[in-house]
Design a protein around this motif. Structure first.
Motif, PDB file in Angstrom:
ATOM      1  N   GLY A 230       8.400   9.020  -2.579  1.00 39.22           N
ATOM      2  CA  GLY A 230       7.070   8.549  -2.930  1.00 39.22           C
ATOM      3  C   GLY A 230       6.012   9.474  -2.378  1.00 39.22           C
ATOM      4  N   GLU A 231       5.019   9.801  -3.170  1.00 37.39           N
ATOM      5  CA  GLU A 231       4.013  10.793  -2.787  1.00 37.39           C
ATOM      6  C   GLU A 231       3.278  10.420  -1.505  1.00 37.39           C
ATOM      7  N   LEU A 232       3.067   9.136  -1.242  1.00 38.93           N
ATOM      8  CA  LEU A 232       2.282   8.708  -0.086  1.00 38.93           C
ATOM      9  C   LEU A 232       3.123   8.474   1.164  1.00 38.93           C
ATOM     10  N   ASP A 233       4.402   8.807   1.096  1.00 38.13           N
ATOM     11  CA  ASP A 233       5.331   8.572   2.209  1.00 38.13           C
ATOM     12  C   ASP A 233       5.375   9.785   3.134  1.00 38.13           C
ATOM     13  N   ALA A 234       4.319   9.967   3.912  1.00 34.26           N
ATOM     14  CA  ALA A 234       4.197  11.175   4.733  1.00 34.26           C
ATOM     15  C   ALA A 234       5.322  11.303   5.748  1.00 34.26           C
TER      16      ALA A 234
END
Length: 295
Positions: A230-234
């Motif tokens: 997921g793109e926001l899963d830093a």
């Protein structure tokens, strides 16, 4: 007044991720949510978005006539001695099926992961979802308690239990001999670990937002992998560049899909992190990948 239904701040999801993975205690987590309440957000809306509601996660009923589910035990001499998992098979009569190990998050075999196993059986696979918490009585029915229990278990013994579960499923009388594995969060890490600890164990692996196995093991990987992020899963994503370099160095067949604006846990349809469009696309890709690699 903020639009609490549609504009929960990303930081709230980040706090939950930190809390869920042991980086923040519950008191601190709730205090931080309290700060958002002071800004006009509803605590009820915040907690309902962040905490699971497993009634939302049932896509395939355990009574579905196309599947048959049971609990099965397996031997784990290097782990906790014995394990147990949720075995789901199609009711069609075939001599053998491709088999898929389903690996839960860091809280035991909750209803969402059991439903994932049923979804796989509905799609024509024999699925087996072990419960790491079986030595302690199994998933307690509450994610907070499940996380606390799993932290008390020896990590190496948990890993041995999942290796034993993988071997149990691969050698099952209904298995065609090709084993896939799919896992979420901790389960995503376990898929990466199984691919690395024994190069002959998996025929395909799909880790959802999971960190890689230890660097010393990665050269052993032979199974093709489909990495779902997921793109926001830093937190998880920062491990990907080095992992990709090691996969390339080992000549591993892999593909990585990064889902735009998706959070950690985006496939889990029991929480507000669920991203329906991304989850459905990721799942169709997963099924296609397993159909290709395990047939």
């Amino acid at each position: 007044m903020p639009d609490t239904n549609n504009h929960i701040p990303q930081e709230a999801f980040d706090w939950y991720d930190e809390y869920a993975h042991g980086g923040m205690d519950r008191r601190t987590f709730m205090a931080k949510l309290g700060g958002l309440v002071a800004l006009g957000y509803s605590m009820t809306v915040l907690t309902s978005a962040l905490l699971p509601n497993y009634a939302l996660a049932e896509q395939v009923s355990f009574n579905d006539s196309d599947i048959l589910a049971s609990y099965e035990k397996f031997s784990s001499p290097d782990g906790h001695g014995e394990g147990q998992g949720y075995l789901v098979k199609p009711t069609t009569e075939k001599a053998s099926y491709p088999v898929v190990l389903v690996i839960h998050e860091n809280r035991g075999l909750n209803p969402y992961v059991k439903d994932v196993a049923r979804r796989l059986a509905k799609a024509g696979f024999v699925a087996f979802a072990p419960d790491a918490l079986y030595p302690l009585g199994g998933y307690p029915g509450n994610d907070d308690e499940g996380r606390a229990l799993q932290r008390t278990l020896d990590r190496s013994k948990i890993q041995h239990d999942f290796v034993a579960a993988a071997n149990y499923l691969k050698s099952h009388p209904l298995s065609n001999g090709k084993l896939g594995a799919v896992g979420f969060c901790f389960g995503g890490y376990m898929v990466n670990y199984l691919a690395a600890v024994d190069s002959k164990l998996l025929s395909a692996g799909v880790p959802f937002y999971g960190t890689p196995a230890a660097k010393t093991l990665r050269a052993n990987i032979k199974a093709p992998l489909m990495i779902q992020l997921g793109e926001l899963d830093a937190r998880v994503n920062k491990s990907w560049p080095e992992y990709e370099q090691d996969l390339k160095a080992a000549g591993v067949e892999y593909q990585m899909h990064m889902y735009k604006n998706a959070k950690h846990g985006f496939h889990n349809d029991s929480t507000g992190r669920f991203d329906k469009e991304s989850a459905e696309l990721a799942w169709q890709r997963t099924l296609s990948f397993f159909n290709e690699k395990l047939s």
